[in-house]
Each structure stands twice: as C-alpha cells, then as structure tokens.
Design an enzyme around this catalytic site. Structure first.
Site, PDB file in Angstrom:
ATOM      1  CG  ASP A  22      -1.678   1.302   1.398  1.00 29.45           C
ATOM      2  OD1 ASP A  22      -2.625   1.344   2.188  1.00 29.45           O
ATOM      3  OD2 ASP A  22      -1.318   2.275   0.716  1.00 29.45           O
ATOM      4  CG  HIS A 137      -4.527  12.250  10.838  1.00 31.23           C
ATOM      5  ND1 HIS A 137      -4.669  13.558  10.434  1.00 31.23           N
ATOM      6  CD2 HIS A 137      -3.217  11.949  10.656  1.00 31.23           C
ATOM      7  CE1 HIS A 137      -3.508  14.018   9.993  1.00 31.23           C
ATOM      8  NE2 HIS A 137      -2.611  13.077  10.126  1.00 31.23           N
ATOM      9  CG  ASP A 174       1.989  15.342  12.226  1.00 26.06           C
ATOM     10  OD1 ASP A 174       2.459  14.267  12.603  1.00 26.06           O
ATOM     11  OD2 ASP A 174       1.595  15.550  11.064  1.00 26.06           O
ATOM     12  CG  HIS A 176      -0.099  14.982   7.772  1.00 27.60           C
ATOM     13  ND1 HIS A 176       1.063  14.338   8.158  1.00 27.60           N
ATOM     14  CD2 HIS A 176      -0.215  14.794   6.430  1.00 27.60           C
ATOM     15  CE1 HIS A 176       1.606  13.755   7.094  1.00 27.60           C
ATOM     16  NE2 HIS A 176       0.869  14.032   6.035  1.00 27.60           N
ATOM     17  CG  ASP A 267       4.642  14.446   9.742  1.00 26.50           C
ATOM     18  OD1 ASP A 267       3.671  13.667   9.597  1.00 26.50           O
ATOM     19  OD2 ASP A 267       4.616  15.432  10.513  1.00 26.50           O
ATOM     20  CE1 TYR A 307       4.449  10.487   8.690  1.00 30.40           C
ATOM     21  CE2 TYR A 307       4.632   8.177   9.322  1.00 30.40           C
ATOM     22  CZ  TYR A 307       3.953   9.376   9.362  1.00 30.40           C
ATOM     23  OH  TYR A 307       2.778   9.475  10.080  1.00 30.40           O
TER      24      TYR A 307
END
Ligand code: Q7Y
Ligand code: ZN
Length: 678
Positions: A22, A137, A174, A176, A267, A307
């Site tokens: 994925d 999230h 973060d 995001h 990240d 990551y």
C-alpha cells in the site's frame, strides 16, 4: 517544584505493521519507534530520563473519545486473517490493520495516560511518550491517516476528568492537520487546539476546507481552535519560529494553560517525504523550550508522525534533550520568514481578532482590499515558486538532505557544561544560591585594573566598584570559555558592569553580543560595528536619543495590576533577538526599572533559547528578590511565575507596531503582516 523528565517506550508497539502493499501507508513502519529509541540511547539520553512503563488504555478510557462501535470494530480485528484485515482497512482513509494493531493502539493510549499521570502527580516535571500507531487524525467513529485511537484527545479528556483541569493547550506541530482533534474539541473552550499543517490551498491531504485559518471553533469553542495553513512546501526554521512568536505564544500566555500536551509529529522536519519542509531538528529544541515556560513546566510530548528515520531520530533527541533542561542549540538558517508564511500568520491573527484580548487592536484593514483580490492572491501564488520551493523540488536535494543530516547533527548535540550557573560569593549572594549555582573565586585588583583600564578607568573611582567589576568578569570569563552555561552577578553600578561585560566579550572574540538593559542605561557603548545589539527597556524616551538598528529603546512602564509585557517580549524582543542570532546575551537591570520581577523573569527564561543559552545577568545589588527570581530562571530549577496576565493597552500595541514597522526590514523575524495587501 517537580523535576525530572519521563520517557515512555514499549517495544511491543513496534509489532503493528503493514502486511500487504500500500504505497500510502508503507511509510508508517515499526522502525520509526525502534530507531528513535536507539538514537536516544546513542546520545545517552535514555539513562538521564525517568523510565515510566506503558500500560494498556482501558476500554472506558478509549470511550472518553470514541464510540462503542469504533472500539468494537477495532477489537474484532485481533482474530482476523490478512484478507479480512485488508477489507476492514479499506473502510478508512489511509489506515491499515494488523492482528496486533488493537493491542498496540491500546498501549499507545495507556502510555500517553501514564505520562499525564507522571506529570500531573509531580513525579516528573515533563516527559515524552514514543508511541505508535499515532492518534491525531482518528475520529470518534473512524480510524484515519495511520491513526486508530486519538491518544492526545483521550489524554486531554482524561486530564479534565481525573485532575479537574479547565484549561489544556494542545500544540500539534505535525505537518498534517490533526482534524480528529479539531472535531473532538471544536465546541470545547477548555481545550485550546493549535495546529500548523501543509495545506497548499486545500491541495494537500486531508484536503479539508475546515483545515484553513478561518476554522476558529464552534459555539462556545469559538477562538479555541487555531489552524495555521502552510500554502507552500519548504517552510523552514524562521517560518516556524515566526508562527510561535506571532500566533501561538501570545495565545498560549493569554490562555494560561494548566497543562500542555504536544501532538509531536516530526514529518514537519527536513527530509520527510510527507512534509517536504526545510526545518532542521534543532528547531524542535526551541519549540519545546518555549512551551516549557507554560503551565509551570507541565509538558507532555506525544509522538505522532515522522517518516524520515534519521530526521525523526534527531528531532526526537533534540526534544528530549531540551525537556531535560540542556542548553538550547543555536538555530541555523536565514532568520526571515517567507511571504507565504507571513500571509498565513496575518490571516490567522485577523480570524482570531474577535476572540483574544491581545488581538483587540490588531489592524485588519488589509482584509477589505484583500477580499476583492483574494482569488488573485491564490492564483498568483500557485504558479510563482518562492526561493523555498526551488530548493526543495530538484531531486538532488534529497541527497543533500541525507548528507546534511549525517554531518550537521553530530556537532549540534554538544557536550553539556557540568555546572549551569556561576555566581560570586559577594555579600547578599547567599540569598539566591541553589544547588545549580557554583561559586566563582574573585579576580585580584591588579588583574581587574588592567582589564578595565582600557576604557572605563576614569569611571571607576571606588574600590567597591572595582571589586564588583572583578566579580562580574570572573563569572563572564567562565561563560566565554564555555565552562558554565550562564551566570549572575550583583553590582552597585549595573550600567557600568554591563558596558564592561559587552566590551570584554567583544574583545574576547564574540562577534554578536545582545544586551537587554532594563532601566536607565546611563552609559551607551558604541554599537556602530554591529558587534553589539542593545535593546533598552526604559520608562521614558531619553532626550535626543533616537533608536537605530543596533541600539533600540523600548519605552515601557509595566501596568500596576500585573504583567502586560508578553506582547513586547513575544512580539518584539524575541523576534529581534532571534534575527540577530547573538552568541552571548547580557541581561542587565539598572536603577528605575520599569518592569516587574515577573516580566523580567519571563524575559530571562525565554532568552535562554539564544546563544546556546549563554546568558550573563547583571543586577543592581539592592534588588534581592529580583536576584533570586533571575537565578531561579537561569538555574532552570523552576519556571518563575509570570504574574497576572494583563493584555496590552491600545497605546502599547501601537508602540510595538511602530517599532515593528521601523525595524522589520532590518530584523525580519518581526514580520507578521504583508505590506498593505499583496
Ligand atoms: N493521493 C492521496 C495521498 C494520501 N496521503 C495520505 C497520507 C496520510 C499521512 C498520515 C500521517 O502522516 C499521520 S501523521
Ligand atoms: Zn503527520
């Protein structure tokens, strides 16, 4: 005052992993956790922390935020085969299940709550939990973006319930948007949620309209949700620091949280494939250091994303090193936020104007002429790439990033000087000695005379003054030789001592020495060569003395009620100081100081982010309680109380704005609004 830093890690959380191919989820690997922990060990940081075990979060604790249905679905996956796991995972946006995921996610919740307990009980002052799967999230009834249970949201609800807290700050650095946390608390005024995130005008995942700066919260929660969108990649250290100075920190100090929780995703750091940003690991030391000044130091840092294993590991080490109270490493890069960052900062300040006292007098006139042209702004911005972008896009940059991280990080984690603070055993100093403070032997008179004769001999008529200069120089020498981190000297003539300290430091070879002088500065050294930057905070304008780039006077008389100095420290002094990048800071307090002890202590605490925390404090020897408070701030033993928060008056806001307009081309970290319109 609690002390110690908790570290929570359990290798069982590395079991959760992707079983099929994925391309979206394959970056969330177990090695994120294990390599971060190994990096902490390699820098001998694990052994300096208080080990606190993880535990499984209970179903009841998970139900504080999630629906029973969500819990049941997660629980049911433990016995599924790969086929079934794949099918369930496809119900969610960017999530994968493994047979151990449910157990790991419960450990992630439990580890987070263990950290809250350790901090709230006073067992430690602060700490970090290395957890996966991440949480920010995930939503009441859905997994999302690698997250199953919302660790940080559960922690906030848990802290409210168990400790009766009414003001919790969540900082999500973060890259995001933690939309899960936003949805959970958007109507809740007891939880202030701040997130910056890569957005690119809603192009970047999760591409939500409600991630933009105008999502300020709902109902009673209005003003308690702060979104700072990054509409370009390549954001760097200066953009992040500007966001703290001009958005987050003024909000945070006005909110005055009882606990700070960080959704600590890395990240947003250089080299990360998701973020594509440029900020280097040491910026997280600065961000952590700022947040440590809130909530009496009660700070819980919870891992979210990150990551690029090398960048992640270095950033985790920077964070833990700072939580432990080590000096803050020098920030690198040009101290100038990019236009896109300043636009976002200006927009979010305008959006929050109705809800915050510190923004009451914010000039939002730009909205009028912008609203007609905003579509132009977006279109204009989409095709012009700023200097940031070009640096990032070409792919040989990734090679450079790898090299950068290899080389750069080693010398950043410099050895910590054994003793933090030096002082002299002069009369009256016994008041402010603590275990962190080392006595320094006095210099002898002939040595002092030779040092001082150069420029101030005529000024030094009494032995008493000569001796005090000697004491200060003995302390300063230890700092200049990096044998101690900072020092404090009592002096009968602070202005003279400060001037001698400045000249001595420059002659020692320090190229940029910052001096923050509070009170009447009778002597002003020559600052033409730029080797000194003086900011004089005094009650009234000195006749015939106008400010110039390296000698700025800030007229400020503190409000009798409490500490109204935050806007000056955060909105002016720190941005100028960070723009200058000093390699030593002299903070001096002379006669007729116009600031309270709490305002000065706040200044000392925050200035430790500069010059690898090298500070020499020179205080009028009559100011016993100030000496004690400043010594505490320097020793790091405790975050001094900052007194009652008083918002700045219109007159003071205007004063800061005028100074910002005057100097923002010289000291670019002052920028927080785009020059009238586009
Ligand atoms: N074209 C679609 C791309 C989707 N990308 C999803 C990435 C999720 C990242 C979640 C994360 O990093 C948590 S911190
Ligand atoms: Zn992320």
């Amino acid at each position: 005052m609690a002390s110690g830093t908790a570290l929570i890690y359990d290798e069982k959380m590395a079991t959760h992993k992707l079983l099929w191919s994925d391309p979206i989820c394959d970056i969330e690997v177990p090695e994120r956790l294990s390599s971060s922990y190994e990096q902490l060990k390699s820098y001998h940081l694990v052994e300096r922390c208080v080990p606190v075990p993880a535990r499984e979060g209970s179903e009841e604790e998970i139900l504080l935020v999630h629906s029973l249905e969500h819990l049941e679905v997660a629980k049911s996956t433990q016995t599924m085969n790969e086929e079934e796991l794949k099918r369930v995972s496809e119900n969610y946006d960017a999530f994968f299940f493994h047979p151990s995921t449910y157990h790991c996610a419960r450990l992630a919740v439990g580890a987070t709550l263990q950290l809250v307990d350790a901090v709230m009980s006073g067992e430690v002052r602060n700490g970090m939990a290395l957890v996966r799967p991440p949480g920010h999230h995930s939503q009441r009834n859905a997994a999302n973006g690698f997250c199953l249970f919302n660790n940080v949201a559960i922690a906030a609800e848990y802290a409210k319930l168990k400790y009766g807290l009414q003001r919790i700050l969540i900082v999500d650095w973060d890259v995001h948007h933690g939309q899960g946390i936003q949805y959970i608390f958007e109507e809740d005024p007891s939880v202030l949620y701040f997130s910056w995130h890569r957005y690119e005008h809603q192009e970047f995942w999760p591409s939500l309209k409600e991630s933009d700066y105008d999502a300020v919260g709902l109902g009673k929660g209005k003003g308690f949700n702060i979104n700072l969108p990054w509409n370009k990649v390549g954001m760097g250290n200066s953009d992040y620091l500007a966001a703290f100075f001009h958005v987050l920190l003024p909000m945070a100090f006005e909110f005055d949280p009882e606990l700070v929780i960080v959704s600590s995703g890395y990240d947003s750091g250089i080299g990360d494939p998701e973020g594509q940003m440029n900020a280097t690991p040491e910026v997280f030391a600065h961000l952590t250091h700022f947040l440590m000044q809130l909530a009496n130091g009660k700070l819980c840092v919870i891992l979210e994303g990150g990551y690029h294993l090398k960048s992640l590991g270095e950033s985790v080490c920077m964070t833990v090193k700072t939580l432990l109270g080590d000096p803050v490493p020098q920030i690198t890069g040009e101290m100038a936020p990019c236009l896109s960052a300043v636009e976002s900062i200006q927009n979010v300040r305008a959006a929050h104007k109705p809800y915050w006292k510190w923004l009451a007098y914010e000039d939002t006139s730009f909205l009028q002429n912008l609203s007609t042209k905003s579509h132009l702004l977006k279109k204009a911005n989409s095709n012009t790439s700023t200097e940031h972008e070009t640096k990032i896009t070409n792919n040989n940059n990734t090679v450079k990033v790898e090299r950068f991280l290899e080389l750069h990080m080693k010398n950043i984690l410099f050895p910590v000087p054994p003793i933090k603070t030096a002082t002299i055993g002069s009369e009256g100093s016994e008041h402010f000695l603590s275990e962190h403070v080392q006595l320094v032997k006095e210099m002898d008179k002939t040595e002092i005379k030779s040092l001082v004769s150069g420029f101030y001999a005529d000024l030094v008529e009494e032995d008493k003054i000569l001796l005090s200069l000697g004491s200060m120089l003995a302390i300063l020498d230890k700092i200049l030789k990096k044998e101690v981190c900072n020092g404090i000297a009592a002096s009968p003539t602070a202005a003279l001592s400060a001037a001698v300290a400045l000249r001595h430091s420059v002659r020692f070879g320090f190229q940029r020495v910052l001096c923050v002088f509070v009170g009447d500065m009778q002597i002003t050294p020559n600052t033409e060569d730029g080797k000194m930057l003086i900011i004089n905070i005094c009650e009234k304008e000195q006749p015939g003395k106008t400010s110039c780039k390296h000698c700025i006077s800030l007229n400020w008389k503190e409000d009798a009620e409490g500490n109204d100095f935050f806007s000056a420290v955060l909105g002016f002094i720190l941005p100028v100081a960070y723009s200058y990048q000093p390699n030593l800071t002299v903070i001096a307090v002379g006669p007729n100081r116009s600031l309270g002890i709490s305002g000065i202590s706040l200044l000392v605490a925050l200035l430790q982010g500069l010059a690898e925390s090298r500070i020499v404090a020179v205080i009028e020897d009559t100011e016993i309680s100030l000496l004690q408070s400043v010594a505490k701030a320097l020793g790091g033993a405790s975050t001094p109380p900052f007194g009652i928060y008083v918002p700045p008056t219109q007159e003071k806001v205007k004063k800061i704005k005028a100074l910002r307009d005057q100097f923002q081309q010289e000291w670019k970290m002052l920028q927080c609004s785009v020059k009238d319109g586009i």
